[in-house]
Motif scaffolding. Sequence first.
Motif, mmCIF file in Angstrom:
data_model
loop_
_atom_site.group_PDB
_atom_site.id
_atom_site.type_symbol
_atom_site.label_atom_id
_atom_site.label_comp_id
_atom_site.label_asym_id
_atom_site.label_seq_id
_atom_site.Cartn_x
_atom_site.Cartn_y
_atom_site.Cartn_z
ATOM 1 N N LEU A 175 0.920 -1.228 -0.369
ATOM 2 C CA LEU A 175 0.094 0.086 0.037
ATOM 3 C C LEU A 175 0.720 1.204 0.033
ATOM 4 C CD1 LEU A 175 -2.863 0.861 0.198
ATOM 5 C CD2 LEU A 175 -3.025 0.662 2.543
ATOM 6 N N ASP A 176 0.933 1.924 -1.101
ATOM 7 C CA ASP A 176 1.817 3.127 -1.547
ATOM 8 C C ASP A 176 1.258 4.336 -0.695
ATOM 9 O OD1 ASP A 176 3.959 4.470 -2.523
ATOM 10 O OD2 ASP A 176 3.443 4.237 -4.388
ATOM 11 N N ASP A 177 2.119 5.340 -0.298
ATOM 12 C CA ASP A 177 1.657 6.586 -0.051
ATOM 13 C C ASP A 177 0.560 6.558 1.221
ATOM 14 O OD1 ASP A 177 3.010 7.494 -2.239
ATOM 15 O OD2 ASP A 177 1.367 7.818 -3.442
ATOM 16 N N PHE A 178 1.006 5.835 2.257
ATOM 17 C CA PHE A 178 0.151 5.480 3.263
ATOM 18 C C PHE A 178 -0.092 6.442 4.187
ATOM 19 C CE2 PHE A 178 -1.095 3.772 7.617
ATOM 20 C CZ PHE A 178 -2.291 3.241 7.182
ATOM 21 N N GLY A 179 -1.327 7.145 4.655
ATOM 22 C CA GLY A 179 -1.327 8.026 5.529
ATOM 23 C C GLY A 179 -1.745 9.295 4.890
ATOM 24 N N ASP A 190 -9.771 -4.665 5.704
ATOM 25 C CA ASP A 190 -10.721 -5.373 4.747
ATOM 26 C C ASP A 190 -9.678 -6.118 3.461
ATOM 27 O OD1 ASP A 190 -12.453 -4.586 6.077
ATOM 28 O OD2 ASP A 190 -12.978 -3.014 4.947
ATOM 29 N N PHE A 191 -8.460 -5.611 3.337
ATOM 30 C CA PHE A 191 -7.607 -5.972 2.299
ATOM 31 C C PHE A 191 -6.756 -6.716 2.896
ATOM 32 C CE2 PHE A 191 -7.554 -4.654 -2.212
ATOM 33 C CZ PHE A 191 -8.777 -4.134 -2.338
ATOM 34 N N SER A 192 -6.180 -7.672 1.933
ATOM 35 C CA SER A 192 -4.775 -8.231 2.127
ATOM 36 C C SER A 192 -3.585 -7.651 1.616
ATOM 37 C CB SER A 192 -4.843 -9.820 1.980
ATOM 38 O OG SER A 192 -5.927 -10.047 0.869
ATOM 39 N N PHE A 193 -2.929 -6.993 2.337
ATOM 40 C CA PHE A 193 -1.625 -6.649 1.852
ATOM 41 C C PHE A 193 -0.290 -7.296 2.352
ATOM 42 C CE2 PHE A 193 -3.319 -2.887 -0.379
ATOM 43 C CZ PHE A 193 -4.273 -2.627 0.446
ATOM 44 N N ASP A 194 0.853 -6.854 1.930
ATOM 45 C CA ASP A 194 2.089 -7.575 2.538
ATOM 46 C C ASP A 194 2.835 -6.387 3.068
ATOM 47 O OD1 ASP A 194 2.166 -10.486 1.324
ATOM 48 O OD2 ASP A 194 1.493 -9.142 -0.337
ATOM 49 N N LYS A 195 2.551 -5.283 2.723
ATOM 50 C CA LYS A 195 3.632 -4.158 2.777
ATOM 51 C C LYS A 195 2.989 -2.907 2.937
ATOM 52 C CE LYS A 195 7.938 -4.611 1.259
ATOM 53 N NZ LYS A 195 9.065 -4.712 0.297
ATOM 54 N N VAL A 196 3.318 -1.998 3.876
ATOM 55 C CA VAL A 196 2.578 -0.461 3.907
ATOM 56 C C VAL A 196 3.943 0.492 3.626
ATOM 57 C CG1 VAL A 196 1.981 1.102 5.566
ATOM 58 C CG2 VAL A 196 0.903 -0.863 5.277
ATOM 59 N N LYS A 197 3.720 1.453 2.712
ATOM 60 C CA LYS A 197 4.945 2.493 2.397
ATOM 61 C C LYS A 197 4.336 3.729 3.161
ATOM 62 C CE LYS A 197 7.478 2.218 -1.147
ATOM 63 N NZ LYS A 197 8.149 2.246 -2.627
ATOM 64 N N ILE A 198 4.947 4.159 4.027
ATOM 65 C CA ILE A 198 4.627 5.430 4.793
ATOM 66 C C ILE A 198 5.038 6.389 4.006
ATOM 67 C CG2 ILE A 198 4.869 6.963 6.758
ATOM 68 C CD1 ILE A 198 5.922 4.418 8.308
ATOM 69 N N ASP A 199 3.978 7.466 3.840
ATOM 70 C CA ASP A 199 4.392 8.613 2.994
ATOM 71 C C ASP A 199 5.341 9.302 3.236
ATOM 72 O OD1 ASP A 199 2.991 9.676 0.224
ATOM 73 O OD2 ASP A 199 3.445 11.580 1.551
ATOM 74 N N ARG A 200 6.047 9.847 2.309
ATOM 75 C CA ARG A 200 7.161 10.920 2.491
ATOM 76 C C ARG A 200 6.843 12.185 3.150
ATOM 77 N NH1 ARG A 200 8.641 14.516 -1.728
ATOM 78 N NH2 ARG A 200 7.467 13.360 -3.129
ATOM 79 N N VAL A 231 7.913 0.291 5.065
ATOM 80 C CA VAL A 231 8.976 0.879 4.412
ATOM 81 C C VAL A 231 8.490 2.435 4.462
ATOM 82 C CG1 VAL A 231 10.020 1.453 2.220
ATOM 83 C CG2 VAL A 231 8.842 -0.652 2.556
ATOM 84 N N ALA A 232 9.549 3.223 5.014
ATOM 85 C CA ALA A 232 9.453 4.723 4.957
ATOM 86 C C ALA A 232 10.016 5.296 3.530
ATOM 87 C CB ALA A 232 10.257 5.150 6.102
ATOM 88 N N GLU A 233 9.105 5.914 3.051
ATOM 89 C CA GLU A 233 9.656 6.717 1.603
ATOM 90 C C GLU A 233 10.204 8.044 2.075
ATOM 91 O OE1 GLU A 233 5.515 6.859 -0.214
ATOM 92 O OE2 GLU A 233 6.821 5.975 -1.762
ATOM 93 N N GLY A 234 11.105 8.461 1.072
ATOM 94 C CA GLY A 234 11.602 9.791 0.987
ATOM 95 C C GLY A 234 12.624 10.296 1.970
#
Length: 281
Positions: A175-179, A190-200, A231-234
């Motif tokens: 899930l990209d750009d989380f937050g 509700d959704f099955s994800f593997d990873k969350v990318k915390i928005d920059r 994952v932390a982005e940016g």
Amino acid sequence: RSKRRGRGQITVYSQEIAQEMKRATQLEQALRNAIIANEVDVHFQPIVDLRNDAVVGFEALARWCDADLGYVSPAVFVPLAEERGFIESLAETLLRKAAHAALSWPKELFLSFNLSSAQLMDPATSSRLLTIINQIGLDPRRLELEITETAVMADAETAQKIVTELRAAGVRVSLDDFGTGQSSLGRLRDFSFDKVKIDRAFVSRISVDRASEHIIKAIVSMCEGLELQVVAEGIEDFSEALKLKALGCGMGQGYFYGKPADAVATMRYLSDRYRGVAAQL
Ligand code: C2E
Ligand code: MG
Ligand code: MG
Ligand code: MG
């Protein structure tokens, strides 16, 4: 511009709109040509394990520089391709190039590829993507797809179906750009994800306000409970990297670790890194 109100102003606005439409159409034509000529490129940005700074994968990012229009951001041309109905051919070109490049990397590294919202609304997407990587010979377990909450929300049912099919084939989904979107927490359940990318946006404020630090801490702890990777982005500097490590964030990405680079420069980056690793053994 004239200060006069009324007709004059309407003329100015309609001229602006016409100008805008003309530019979009010019952009569209140039992009269509670039796709056919195989001129849209893909760059790669490293994603690292924050515990030891080891590279774990790369995110593919679309790059296009037109002879007349100059550099055009993917944030502009990806939505344009969606609107004008040729995102499929753009995505196929990009995935082919990206998957092909990934074949040269060490096998433990993953390739992360962004999916657009239009792709998540098309039930044929999963089989299309799987066919491409099969043809190229990339193990689906090395592929990760980045989707945003906004894209998921557009047609949640279809998106869910696509994600389920892809995950069944071994592809991971993040899930990209989380937050930044709405209903973040509901989506996670509700959704099955593997990873969350915390928005920059959160990462870049980590050094200036405590709130961002608390938010990241909460996301990390929630993801631990849900058994999701984070994952932390940016990440742009050393102090941000240290803070994120201290907050227990598992992975990081950003200019501090590496800017997006073309396939050749990426191989060079890897060979430098792996030479270092070999020397330590
Ligand atoms: P994204 O998927 O969230 O990608 C991360 C963006 O942040 C990239 O911008 C990347 O170059 C930039 N970035 C990475 N590290 C840093 C940093 O430390 N500081 C700063 N300031 N920026 C950083 P880019 O390449 O311009 O892409 C923008 C967006 O366009 C992407 O956001 C993604 O939503 C979309 N996009 C890019 N390539 C593709 C593609 O192949 N397919 C689709 N569907 N969308 C794409
Ligand atoms: Mg992304
Ligand atoms: Mg992102
Ligand atoms: Mg983004």
